[in-house]
Design a protein around this motif. Structure first.
Motif, PDB file in Angstrom:
ATOM      1  N   PHE A 101       5.755  21.064  14.178  1.00 11.29           N
ATOM      2  CA  PHE A 101       4.975  21.091  12.865  1.00 11.29           C
ATOM      3  C   PHE A 101       5.343  21.894  11.468  1.00 11.29           C
ATOM      4  N   ALA A 102       5.420  20.381  10.645  1.00  9.11           N
ATOM      5  CA  ALA A 102       6.509  21.226   9.501  1.00  9.11           C
ATOM      6  C   ALA A 102       5.856  22.016   8.781  1.00  9.11           C
ATOM      7  N   SER A 103       4.129  22.260   9.435  1.00  4.00           N
ATOM      8  CA  SER A 103       4.144  23.351   7.615  1.00  4.00           C
ATOM      9  C   SER A 103       4.424  24.786   8.078  1.00  4.00           C
ATOM     10  N   VAL A 104       5.466  25.015   9.120  1.00  2.00           N
ATOM     11  CA  VAL A 104       6.386  26.244   9.455  1.00  2.00           C
ATOM     12  C   VAL A 104       7.475  25.780   9.331  1.00  2.00           C
ATOM     13  N   ASN A 105       7.931  24.891   9.487  1.00  2.00           N
ATOM     14  CA  ASN A 105       9.476  24.032  10.197  1.00  2.00           C
ATOM     15  C   ASN A 105      10.092  24.490  11.248  1.00  2.00           C
ATOM     16  N   PHE A 106       8.563  24.418  12.175  1.00  2.00           N
ATOM     17  CA  PHE A 106       9.328  24.907  13.341  1.00  2.00           C
ATOM     18  C   PHE A 106       9.199  23.104  14.465  1.00  2.00           C
ATOM     19  N   SER A 107      10.149  23.490  15.691  1.00  2.00           N
ATOM     20  CA  SER A 107      10.047  22.252  16.220  1.00  2.00           C
ATOM     21  C   SER A 107      10.550  22.933  17.587  1.00  2.00           C
ATOM     22  N   CYS A 108      10.182  21.842  18.903  1.00  2.00           N
ATOM     23  CA  CYS A 108      10.553  22.825  20.464  1.00  2.00           C
ATOM     24  C   CYS A 108      10.065  21.920  21.149  1.00  2.00           C
ATOM     25  N   ALA A 109      10.733  21.638  22.279  1.00  2.00           N
ATOM     26  CA  ALA A 109      10.870  20.601  23.212  1.00  2.00           C
ATOM     27  C   ALA A 109       9.597  20.738  24.109  1.00  2.00           C
ATOM     28  N   ILE A 110       8.386  19.853  24.252  1.00  4.55           N
ATOM     29  CA  ILE A 110       7.080  20.037  24.047  1.00  4.55           C
ATOM     30  C   ILE A 110       6.757  21.087  25.532  1.00  4.55           C
ATOM     31  N   ALA A 111       7.800  20.911  26.712  1.00  2.61           N
ATOM     32  CA  ALA A 111       8.068  21.494  28.066  1.00  2.61           C
ATOM     33  C   ALA A 111       7.891  22.207  28.146  1.00  2.61           C
ATOM     34  N   SER A 112       8.285  23.393  26.907  1.00  3.80           N
ATOM     35  CA  SER A 112       8.239  25.239  26.091  1.00  3.80           C
ATOM     36  C   SER A 112       7.015  24.844  26.157  1.00  3.80           C
ATOM     37  N   ILE A 113       5.928  24.165  25.985  1.00  2.00           N
ATOM     38  CA  ILE A 113       4.878  24.828  25.063  1.00  2.00           C
ATOM     39  C   ILE A 113       4.028  24.863  26.337  1.00  2.00           C
ATOM     40  N   TYR A 114       4.134  23.582  27.328  1.00  2.00           N
ATOM     41  CA  TYR A 114       3.557  23.893  29.168  1.00  2.00           C
ATOM     42  C   TYR A 114       3.937  24.505  30.168  1.00  2.00           C
ATOM     43  N   GLN A 115       5.639  24.816  29.651  1.00  2.00           N
ATOM     44  CA  GLN A 115       6.523  26.332  30.619  1.00  2.00           C
ATOM     45  C   GLN A 115       5.188  26.978  31.301  1.00  2.00           C
ATOM     46  N   TYR A 116       5.545  26.996  32.793  1.00  2.00           N
ATOM     47  CA  TYR A 116       4.515  27.627  34.060  1.00  2.00           C
ATOM     48  C   TYR A 116       2.695  27.224  33.291  1.00  2.00           C
TER      49      TYR A 116
END
Length: 190
Positions: free
Chosen positions: A170-185
């Motif tokens: 998410f470039a608007s807030v200079n954020f990145s993460c593994a997609i797995a972190s979004i879908y965890q559980y």
């Protein structure tokens, strides 16, 4: 926006007054209110994951991340929506007692079967009228798929799709993460 639509015109002022005492949330679009339906377990988990990741990331930056109960307002398109997650970095949103924000930088919606068409269509069109919005993110709750629409320097919205095994940005807030972190559980990964 789902469930049931009202059949009479409601002013923005009446909508806000009613929303303060209503036991259920309503979204407002051009004089009509729409009762919001409940969310699935996967929807709630994904929304919580994204909010927690973003809140922790932006807390030192002057930006504020909001989850599901904060409305976004636009006078231009005449709406109040409850996005699943919104981030504002605008001082005008911090220095107000209003129950909504007007200057989002990032909006995230978790798609459900009943809202997906609206979230992709009219809602996205309404959100695009916000001069401060830089990214609009749609997250599929049934399969690993994140669609990030990012406004480029020419003002055009460009799609950045992400799927299993990728790093989401998410470039608007200079954020990145593994997609797995979004879908965890949420749907059996992470």
């Amino acid at each position: 926006m789902v469930a049931s639509k009202s059949d009479t015109y409601v002013s923005p002022e009446d909508y806000l007054a009613g929303e303060k005492v209503s036991p259920i949330k309503h979204e407002y679009r051009q004089g009509e209110t729409y009762a919001m339906a409940g969310a699935s377990k996967a929807h709630v988990i994904i929304t919580g994951n994204v909010f927690a990741l973003l809140r922790n990331h932006v807390q030192e930056s002057g930006c504020i991340a909001y989850i599901a109960d904060m409305k976004v307002r636009s006078e231009t398109s005449n709406f109040y929506y409850y996005p699943d997650v919104a981030v504002t970095c605008d001082e005008r949103d911090r220095n107000t007692a209003e129950d909504f924000i007007r200057y989002p930088r990032l909006i995230v919606e978790v798609l459900s079967p009943t809202t997906a068409a609206f979230d992709r269509g009219d809602k996205f069109a309404d959100y695009r009228t916000s001069e401060t919005l830089q990214e609009y993110v749609l997250i599929n709750q049934e399969r690993v798929s994140v669609e990030c629409f990012r406004r480029n320097a020419e003002g055009l919205w460009v799609l950045y799709p992400y799927t299993q095994g990728q790093e989401v940005q998410f470039a608007s807030v200079n954020f990145s993460c593994a997609i797995a972190s979004i879908y965890q559980y949420a749907i059996g990964i992470g």
